[in-house]
Design an enzyme around this catalytic site. Structure first.
Site, PDB file in Angstrom:
ATOM      1  N   GLU A  14      30.248 -38.117  35.871  1.00 46.37           N
ATOM      2  CA  GLU A  14      31.410 -37.428  35.304  1.00 46.37           C
ATOM      3  C   GLU A  14      32.109 -36.519  36.324  1.00 46.37           C
ATOM      4  O   GLU A  14      33.281 -36.189  36.142  1.00 46.37           O
ATOM      5  CB  GLU A  14      30.977 -36.642  34.047  1.00 46.37           C
ATOM      6  CG  GLU A  14      30.622 -37.588  32.906  1.00 46.37           C
ATOM      7  CD  GLU A  14      30.002 -36.916  31.689  1.00 46.37           C
ATOM      8  OE1 GLU A  14      30.234 -37.390  30.566  1.00 46.37           O
ATOM      9  OE2 GLU A  14      29.245 -35.929  31.848  1.00 46.37           O
ATOM     10  N   VAL A 154      24.044 -40.676  19.877  1.00 45.70           N
ATOM     11  CA  VAL A 154      24.210 -41.291  18.549  1.00 45.70           C
ATOM     12  C   VAL A 154      24.538 -42.777  18.717  1.00 45.70           C
ATOM     13  O   VAL A 154      25.560 -43.136  19.301  1.00 45.70           O
ATOM     14  CB  VAL A 154      25.326 -40.574  17.749  1.00 45.70           C
ATOM     15  CG1 VAL A 154      25.503 -41.222  16.377  1.00 45.70           C
ATOM     16  CG2 VAL A 154      25.002 -39.084  17.601  1.00 45.70           C
ATOM     17  N   MET A 174      27.209 -34.298  23.728  1.00 42.16           N
ATOM     18  CA  MET A 174      25.968 -33.525  23.779  1.00 42.16           C
ATOM     19  C   MET A 174      26.098 -32.178  24.495  1.00 42.16           C
ATOM     20  O   MET A 174      25.081 -31.549  24.772  1.00 42.16           O
ATOM     21  CB  MET A 174      24.864 -34.383  24.430  1.00 42.16           C
ATOM     22  CG  MET A 174      24.633 -35.683  23.675  1.00 42.16           C
ATOM     23  SD  MET A 174      23.454 -36.805  24.458  1.00 42.16           S
ATOM     24  CE  MET A 174      21.931 -35.925  24.211  1.00 42.16           C
ATOM     25  N   GLU A 175      27.339 -31.745  24.802  1.00 38.18           N
ATOM     26  CA  GLU A 175      27.485 -30.499  25.574  1.00 38.18           C
ATOM     27  C   GLU A 175      28.642 -29.599  25.144  1.00 38.18           C
ATOM     28  O   GLU A 175      28.631 -28.391  25.456  1.00 38.18           O
ATOM     29  CB  GLU A 175      27.684 -30.808  27.083  1.00 38.18           C
ATOM     30  CG  GLU A 175      26.539 -31.528  27.762  1.00 38.18           C
ATOM     31  CD  GLU A 175      26.566 -33.037  27.558  1.00 38.18           C
ATOM     32  OE1 GLU A 175      27.640 -33.570  27.181  1.00 38.18           O
ATOM     33  OE2 GLU A 175      25.535 -33.692  27.762  1.00 38.18           O
ATOM     34  N   ASP A 198      32.317 -45.158  23.821  1.00 39.25           N
ATOM     35  CA  ASP A 198      31.648 -45.984  22.803  1.00 39.25           C
ATOM     36  C   ASP A 198      32.050 -45.457  21.427  1.00 39.25           C
ATOM     37  O   ASP A 198      32.767 -44.463  21.332  1.00 39.25           O
ATOM     38  CB  ASP A 198      30.119 -45.900  22.970  1.00 39.25           C
ATOM     39  CG  ASP A 198      29.613 -44.464  22.862  1.00 39.25           C
ATOM     40  OD1 ASP A 198      29.460 -43.807  23.899  1.00 39.25           O
ATOM     41  OD2 ASP A 198      29.434 -43.970  21.733  1.00 39.25           O
TER      42      ASP A 198
HETATM   43  N1  ADE Z   1      28.424 -39.360  24.812  1.00 40.82           N
HETATM   44  C1  ADE Z   1      29.074 -40.526  24.854  1.00 40.82           C
HETATM   45  N2  ADE Z   1      28.775 -41.295  23.796  1.00 40.82           N
HETATM   46  C2  ADE Z   1      27.901 -40.576  23.050  1.00 40.82           C
HETATM   47  C3  ADE Z   1      27.214 -40.837  21.838  1.00 40.82           C
HETATM   48  N3  ADE Z   1      27.364 -41.989  21.200  1.00 40.82           N
HETATM   49  N4  ADE Z   1      26.377 -39.882  21.372  1.00 40.82           N
HETATM   50  C4  ADE Z   1      26.212 -38.719  22.037  1.00 40.82           C
HETATM   51  N5  ADE Z   1      26.836 -38.436  23.190  1.00 40.82           N
HETATM   52  C5  ADE Z   1      27.669 -39.350  23.695  1.00 40.82           C
END
Ligand code: ADE
Length: 233
Positions: A14, A154, A174-175, A198
């Protein structure tokens, strides 16, 4: 006073496009983390990846603010899209952040609530305006919404739906929420930019692996343009 702009990612992928863009920087090691510092147009930019998750990113964000005296925090990275209209490669600007994995409902609190804090922490309006300006100039269809953070990747349709139902979130990562908590407690303007990698569904791990580099570099490019606007102001 010189502006000090912190750019944080969670993963090496990133921030690599940002380091490649600026090319020359000083390297500083702190708390088993590497911070990349450079001068740019009479401002200072500090770049780092925190490692994945809310704890790591809280530490990196705190270090950026309390050690490097950052007066702007920008997060750049990827996220899982929770809305139909959020496709891989789209860029989303967080309007607010929440922690979907905070649960002290046992004591009568609402899901995601911590006493003396808030479920949703708003991002900075001025930085968000800069993001909107960049999007307009580059003809990017910038998306907005609540981003929910938690310490899990997830990749499950039921969990995805649970996060949507309980937090009305548009994307998951997640941040973001830990950056929001630290920055707001320190009274530092922050914003969260994410490009979709995603859809947080049963196929998310495969999509993430396929699109991480492409989406991370889209977000990075956008954030570099934001920095150009901030240093001009
Ligand atoms: N970052 C990118 N895709 C994610 C996902 N599906 N869950 C958590 N963090 C992510």
């Amino acid at each position: 006073m010189k502006k000090i702009i912190a750019i944080i990612g969670a993963m090496k992928e990133e921030i690599t496009p940002i380091l490649e863009y600026f090319k020359k920087y000083e390297t500083i090691s702190l708390g088993e983390n590497t911070y990349y510092k450079l001068e740019y147009q009479n401002s200072i930019i500090i770049i780092a990846y925190s490692k994945i998750g809310k704890i790591h990113s809280a530490l990196t964000c705190s270090t950026m603010i309390l050690h490097f005296n950052a007066n702007y925090v920008i997060f750049s990275g990827v996220a899982g899209g929770l809305r139909e209209d959020l496709k891989v490669g789209d860029i989303i600007l967080a309007t607010s952040l929440c922690q979907y994995d905070v649960d002290i409902t046992a004591f009568g609190h609402k899901l995601g609530f911590i006493p003396e804090s808030k479920i949703y922490i708003n991002t900075n309006e001025s930085l968000n305006c800069i993001a909107k300006k960049v999007a307009k100039k580059q003809n990017i269809n910038l998306k907005y919404g609540i981003i929910a953070s938690g310490d899990s990747f997830v990749f499950d349709n039921a969990k995805k739906q649970w996060i949507i139902d309980n937090f009305n979130a548009s994307a998951v990562e997640m941040e973001g929420a830990s950056i929001a908590v630290v920055s707001s407690l320190c009274d530092i303007p922050f914003c969260i930019i994410r490009s979709i990698s995603d859809s947080a569904d049963n196929n998310a791990n495969i999509s993430f692996d396929e699109f991480l580099l492409e989406s991370a570099s889209r977000s990075a490019k956008f954030v570099i343009s934001m920095v150009d606007e901030i240093v001009k102001e």
